[in-house]
Design a protein around this motif. Structure first.
Motif, short mmCIF file in Angstrom:
data_model
loop_
_atom_site.label_atom_id
_atom_site.label_comp_id
_atom_site.label_asym_id
_atom_site.label_seq_id
_atom_site.Cartn_x
_atom_site.Cartn_y
_atom_site.Cartn_z
N THR A 15 10.89 1.51 0.84
CA THR A 15 10.79 0.04 0.92
C THR A 15 10.15 -0.51 -0.36
OG1 THR A 15 10.56 0.19 3.31
CG2 THR A 15 9.88 -1.87 2.28
N ALA A 16 9.07 0.13 -0.82
CA ALA A 16 8.41 -0.32 -2.05
C ALA A 16 9.35 -0.17 -3.25
CB ALA A 16 7.13 0.47 -2.27
N ALA A 74 12.04 -2.86 -3.11
CA ALA A 74 11.43 -4.16 -3.45
C ALA A 74 11.22 -4.27 -4.96
CB ALA A 74 10.12 -4.34 -2.70
N VAL A 86 11.25 -6.31 3.54
CA VAL A 86 9.95 -5.70 3.86
C VAL A 86 9.59 -5.96 5.32
CG1 VAL A 86 7.49 -5.66 3.32
CG2 VAL A 86 9.16 -5.79 1.47
N SER A 132 11.66 -3.73 7.53
CA SER A 132 11.19 -2.35 7.42
C SER A 132 9.89 -2.15 8.21
CB SER A 132 10.99 -1.97 5.95
OG SER A 132 10.53 -0.65 5.84
N LEU A 149 2.33 -2.58 1.00
CA LEU A 149 3.58 -3.35 0.86
C LEU A 149 3.28 -4.85 0.78
CD1 LEU A 149 5.88 -1.44 3.39
CD2 LEU A 149 6.09 -1.49 0.90
N LEU A 160 4.16 -7.26 -2.37
CA LEU A 160 4.95 -8.48 -2.24
C LEU A 160 4.20 -9.68 -2.83
CD1 LEU A 160 7.73 -8.98 -0.99
CD2 LEU A 160 6.54 -10.04 0.91
#
Length: 190
Positions: free
Chosen positions: A38-39, A42, A62, A65, A85, A89
């Motif tokens: 996910t990171a 992103a 995010v 997820s 996360l 963001l």
């Protein structure tokens, strides 16, 4: 008495610990995989690739997820991972530091608290539950950013983000279900 005749001479710590270490590393990798991917996604979407609208996808991705993995594998989406996360963001979106982390931790907490009920729902009902939660999170973010900046932020981007995040969830859930079945479960076995 030589060491060969000692009752514990058959014990070879290097031989027995190697598989255990490998299993631990494998389990750790499985736990970090959802948050790490996910990171990574992103960060890639935030990179200047020239893909139109790529940055707008990041919050929804995010949130999908965090919700999906908090329900199905909470050990893979732990509190520190969710916090990281959220900070990522905030840094990407130039938001006040900690705002997204707080909102995502709230989403994570609700998903983990209700996970056994959510796991029994069919996909459409689960999607509706996610849509309600993510809408609440989007409006909470809008409220916190407005409060911290001492002005009312525009509401049109919030409505767009709510709709976009709701649209992101079905393909994300399909991919997440595939990964959930494909990779070994790092959850502790009872």
């Amino acid at each position: 008495m030589s060491s060969d005749h000692h009752p514990q001479s058959h014990w070879h710590p290097d031989v027995r610990s190697a598989p255990a270490l490998a299993q631990r590393l494998d389990r750790l990798a499985m736990r970090l995989l959802p948050g790490g991917l996910t990171a990574l996604v992103a960060a890639l979407l935030a990179a200047p690739t020239g893909i139109p609208g790529a940055i707008a996808l990041i919050p929804g991705l995010v949130m999908a997820s965090v919700f999906f993995w908090s329900v199905w594998r909470p050990a893979s989406m732990s509190v520190p991972v969710v916090f990281f996360l959220g900070l990522l963001l905030d840094l990407i979106g130039f938001a006040p530091l900690g705002v997204s982390a707080f909102a995502f931790l709230l989403l994570h907490g609700v998903a983990v608290h209700m996970r056994f009920g959510l796991m029994r729902l069919n996909f459409v009902t689960l999607w509706l539950a996610f849509t309600l939660l993510e809408s609440g999170i989007c409006w909470l973010l809008w409220f916190m950013v407005s409060s911290l900046s001492f002005k009312i932020m525009p509401t049109a981007p919030v409505i767009f983000e709510c709709m976009l995040t709701a649209g992101i969830y079905p393909p994300f859930a399909a991919l997440g279900n595939w990964a959930h079945r494909r990779f070994s479960n790092p959850e502790p076995q009872l």
